[in-house]
Design a protein around this motif. Sequence first.
Motif, PDB file in Angstrom:
ATOM      1  N   TYR A 154      15.393  63.985  39.206  1.00  0.00           N
ATOM      2  CA  TYR A 154      15.954  65.181  38.578  1.00  0.00           C
ATOM      3  C   TYR A 154      15.178  65.548  37.318  1.00  0.00           C
ATOM      4  O   TYR A 154      14.755  66.697  37.138  1.00  0.00           O
ATOM      5  CB  TYR A 154      17.430  64.931  38.247  1.00  0.00           C
ATOM      6  CG  TYR A 154      18.087  66.040  37.451  1.00  0.00           C
ATOM      7  CD1 TYR A 154      18.579  67.169  38.090  1.00  0.00           C
ATOM      8  CD2 TYR A 154      18.218  65.948  36.065  1.00  0.00           C
ATOM      9  CE1 TYR A 154      19.187  68.192  37.363  1.00  0.00           C
ATOM     10  CE2 TYR A 154      18.816  66.950  35.336  1.00  0.00           C
ATOM     11  CZ  TYR A 154      19.308  68.070  35.985  1.00  0.00           C
ATOM     12  OH  TYR A 154      19.893  69.076  35.258  1.00  0.00           O
ATOM     13  N   TRP A 155      14.951  64.573  36.452  1.00  0.00           N
ATOM     14  CA  TRP A 155      14.270  64.844  35.186  1.00  0.00           C
ATOM     15  C   TRP A 155      12.778  65.059  35.390  1.00  0.00           C
ATOM     16  O   TRP A 155      12.150  65.850  34.667  1.00  0.00           O
ATOM     17  CB  TRP A 155      14.525  63.724  34.190  1.00  0.00           C
ATOM     18  CG  TRP A 155      15.908  63.761  33.626  1.00  0.00           C
ATOM     19  CD1 TRP A 155      16.911  62.851  33.798  1.00  0.00           C
ATOM     20  CD2 TRP A 155      16.464  64.795  32.786  1.00  0.00           C
ATOM     21  NE1 TRP A 155      18.044  63.241  33.132  1.00  0.00           N
ATOM     22  CE2 TRP A 155      17.795  64.439  32.494  1.00  0.00           C
ATOM     23  CE3 TRP A 155      15.947  65.983  32.266  1.00  0.00           C
ATOM     24  CZ2 TRP A 155      18.620  65.225  31.711  1.00  0.00           C
ATOM     25  CZ3 TRP A 155      16.775  66.775  31.482  1.00  0.00           C
ATOM     26  CH2 TRP A 155      18.098  66.391  31.206  1.00  0.00           C
TER      27      TRP A 155
ATOM     28  N   LEU B  82      24.262  53.182  53.659  1.00  0.00           N
ATOM     29  CA  LEU B  82      25.305  52.861  52.689  1.00  0.00           C
ATOM     30  C   LEU B  82      24.872  53.127  51.251  1.00  0.00           C
ATOM     31  O   LEU B  82      25.707  53.130  50.348  1.00  0.00           O
ATOM     32  CB  LEU B  82      25.714  51.392  52.839  1.00  0.00           C
ATOM     33  CG  LEU B  82      26.292  51.009  54.203  1.00  0.00           C
ATOM     34  CD1 LEU B  82      26.612  49.508  54.233  1.00  0.00           C
ATOM     35  CD2 LEU B  82      27.538  51.810  54.517  1.00  0.00           C
ATOM     36  N   HIS B  83      23.556  53.316  51.018  1.00  0.00           N
ATOM     37  CA  HIS B  83      23.062  53.463  49.650  1.00  0.00           C
ATOM     38  C   HIS B  83      22.077  54.620  49.559  1.00  0.00           C
ATOM     39  O   HIS B  83      21.442  54.992  50.542  1.00  0.00           O
ATOM     40  CB  HIS B  83      22.388  52.166  49.177  1.00  0.00           C
ATOM     41  CG  HIS B  83      23.273  50.967  49.252  1.00  0.00           C
ATOM     42  ND1 HIS B  83      24.313  50.753  48.366  1.00  0.00           N
ATOM     43  CD2 HIS B  83      23.288  49.926  50.124  1.00  0.00           C
ATOM     44  CE1 HIS B  83      24.918  49.624  48.685  1.00  0.00           C
ATOM     45  NE2 HIS B  83      24.326  49.106  49.745  1.00  0.00           N
ATOM     46  N   THR B  84      21.940  55.155  48.349  1.00  0.00           N
ATOM     47  CA  THR B  84      20.978  56.209  48.044  1.00  0.00           C
ATOM     48  C   THR B  84      19.857  55.616  47.202  1.00  0.00           C
ATOM     49  O   THR B  84      20.132  54.808  46.306  1.00  0.00           O
ATOM     50  CB  THR B  84      21.668  57.348  47.258  1.00  0.00           C
ATOM     51  OG1 THR B  84      22.742  57.855  48.043  1.00  0.00           O
ATOM     52  CG2 THR B  84      20.694  58.463  46.927  1.00  0.00           C
ATOM     53  N   PRO B  85      18.595  55.986  47.453  1.00  0.00           N
ATOM     54  CA  PRO B  85      17.498  55.463  46.630  1.00  0.00           C
ATOM     55  C   PRO B  85      17.738  55.711  45.147  1.00  0.00           C
ATOM     56  O   PRO B  85      18.241  56.762  44.736  1.00  0.00           O
ATOM     57  CB  PRO B  85      16.286  56.239  47.147  1.00  0.00           C
ATOM     58  CG  PRO B  85      16.622  56.530  48.582  1.00  0.00           C
ATOM     59  CD  PRO B  85      18.100  56.792  48.581  1.00  0.00           C
ATOM     60  N   ALA B  86      17.348  54.738  44.332  1.00  0.00           N
ATOM     61  CA  ALA B  86      17.701  54.739  42.907  1.00  0.00           C
ATOM     62  C   ALA B  86      17.204  55.973  42.170  1.00  0.00           C
ATOM     63  O   ALA B  86      17.887  56.484  41.269  1.00  0.00           O
ATOM     64  CB  ALA B  86      17.151  53.475  42.249  1.00  0.00           C
ATOM     65  N   ALA B  87      16.025  56.472  42.504  1.00  0.00           N
ATOM     66  CA  ALA B  87      15.471  57.623  41.783  1.00  0.00           C
ATOM     67  C   ALA B  87      16.349  58.858  41.937  1.00  0.00           C
ATOM     68  O   ALA B  87      16.317  59.759  41.095  1.00  0.00           O
ATOM     69  CB  ALA B  87      14.057  57.922  42.272  1.00  0.00           C
ATOM     70  N   TYR B  88      17.137  58.898  43.004  1.00  0.00           N
ATOM     71  CA  TYR B  88      18.058  60.009  43.228  1.00  0.00           C
ATOM     72  C   TYR B  88      19.481  59.662  42.798  1.00  0.00           C
ATOM     73  O   TYR B  88      20.235  60.522  42.374  1.00  0.00           O
ATOM     74  CB  TYR B  88      18.067  60.391  44.718  1.00  0.00           C
ATOM     75  CG  TYR B  88      16.817  61.103  45.162  1.00  0.00           C
ATOM     76  CD1 TYR B  88      16.797  62.478  45.316  1.00  0.00           C
ATOM     77  CD2 TYR B  88      15.650  60.399  45.421  1.00  0.00           C
ATOM     78  CE1 TYR B  88      15.647  63.139  45.722  1.00  0.00           C
ATOM     79  CE2 TYR B  88      14.502  61.041  45.822  1.00  0.00           C
ATOM     80  CZ  TYR B  88      14.505  62.417  45.977  1.00  0.00           C
ATOM     81  OH  TYR B  88      13.354  63.060  46.369  1.00  0.00           O
ATOM     82  N   ARG B  89      19.844  58.400  42.904  1.00  0.00           N
ATOM     83  CA  ARG B  89      21.227  57.980  42.660  1.00  0.00           C
ATOM     84  C   ARG B  89      21.551  57.827  41.186  1.00  0.00           C
ATOM     85  O   ARG B  89      22.644  58.202  40.732  1.00  0.00           O
ATOM     86  CB  ARG B  89      21.460  56.638  43.376  1.00  0.00           C
ATOM     87  CG  ARG B  89      22.887  56.098  43.281  1.00  0.00           C
ATOM     88  CD  ARG B  89      22.931  54.674  43.788  1.00  0.00           C
ATOM     89  NE  ARG B  89      22.123  53.793  42.943  1.00  0.00           N
ATOM     90  CZ  ARG B  89      21.393  52.780  43.416  1.00  0.00           C
ATOM     91  NH1 ARG B  89      21.335  52.530  44.705  1.00  0.00           N
ATOM     92  NH2 ARG B  89      20.692  52.017  42.572  1.00  0.00           N
ATOM     93  N   ASP B  90      20.605  57.288  40.406  1.00  0.00           N
ATOM     94  CA  ASP B  90      20.914  56.836  39.045  1.00  0.00           C
ATOM     95  C   ASP B  90      20.443  57.820  37.979  1.00  0.00           C
ATOM     96  O   ASP B  90      19.817  57.429  36.993  1.00  0.00           O
ATOM     97  CB  ASP B  90      20.283  55.460  38.803  1.00  0.00           C
ATOM     98  CG  ASP B  90      20.810  54.418  39.771  1.00  0.00           C
ATOM     99  OD1 ASP B  90      21.935  54.592  40.269  1.00  0.00           O
ATOM    100  OD2 ASP B  90      20.089  53.436  40.033  1.00  0.00           O
TER     101      ASP B  90
END
Length: 328
Positions: free
Chosen positions: A239-240, A220-228
Amino acid sequence: MGKYLEKYGTYESNGVAFSDKDEVWYMETIGGHHWAAQRVPDDCYVAAPNWFSITDFDFDSDDTMASADLEKMIKNYHLDIDGTGNPYNFRHIFGSHDDSDYEYNIPRQWYIQKLFNPSEEHEPDDLELPFAKKPEHLLTIEDFKYALSSRYQHTKYDPYGQEGTDADHHAFRPIGFQRNQELSILQIRNDVPAKIAGVQWLSLGPNAFNGSVPYYTNVLHTPAAYRDTHEHFSIQDMYWLTHVIATIVDEHPFRYNASIEAMKQSTLAAGRHILLETDKAVQDLDGKQLQEKLQTANNQIAKSTYDKAMKCFGECVETGALQIRLNY
């Protein structure tokens, strides 16, 4: 999808892949209310850049589908420029014939086919590259990642290459380059239960400088480093972080190549390990318990990936700091 296209239409041509564990179909929209789709043979791959790809469409085959009046339209408006009739070469009929294709599209298809069928000889301006090809060996996730991150390595067209001229290095648009936002390899596995079969191998940022890692899709969720991902630079975002590494490596690719290759290999290996261990651990789980376990695995993979990218970043900084020209 075909019904929606026939009802609402579309303003441009695009390619869409549909798959389950048994088969893959490739649909191309023609513009307006017309479309065509062809089943990809089980032992073949398709490399589809930004141009029309289907080359041998047989309206009488069980492996094709199309909008109801497509063949009628081809005949009524004399679109069959080859004059061969069924089967039709849709790339000739509906595809672009622009000068930019020779720089932007054809070379990318040529290079992937060169990777997967190295014994065959084609040129990077070959308009007649086939739609689907049987590779010379079974293809792996590593093969797809390399191809989708490639820049014409081991040819004179590699922007970082030492052979060829500057004009050669900038002749063709690479597959992996600065404007890549993400790379997804969507896998439906046949050797595990359906509840854990779906895996998305994901990379963010320029694909020449990132690793690819597997994420369970039954979550139901994506890990924060990829999601936010933030609009502006944040070292917490994958990404950065990939862009930071790319910015350093771009100026001196051979200086940092060992760190990049080690990061790619260790990232994928760690992801595979967590995937295999989790597959065994969730055999008897279902529902919320299953999703929570898969989410935990995804978070572990994300942390491992971030840590390995940070390690690569640190190695690049330490190596580059010794080479700064402001020295005496």
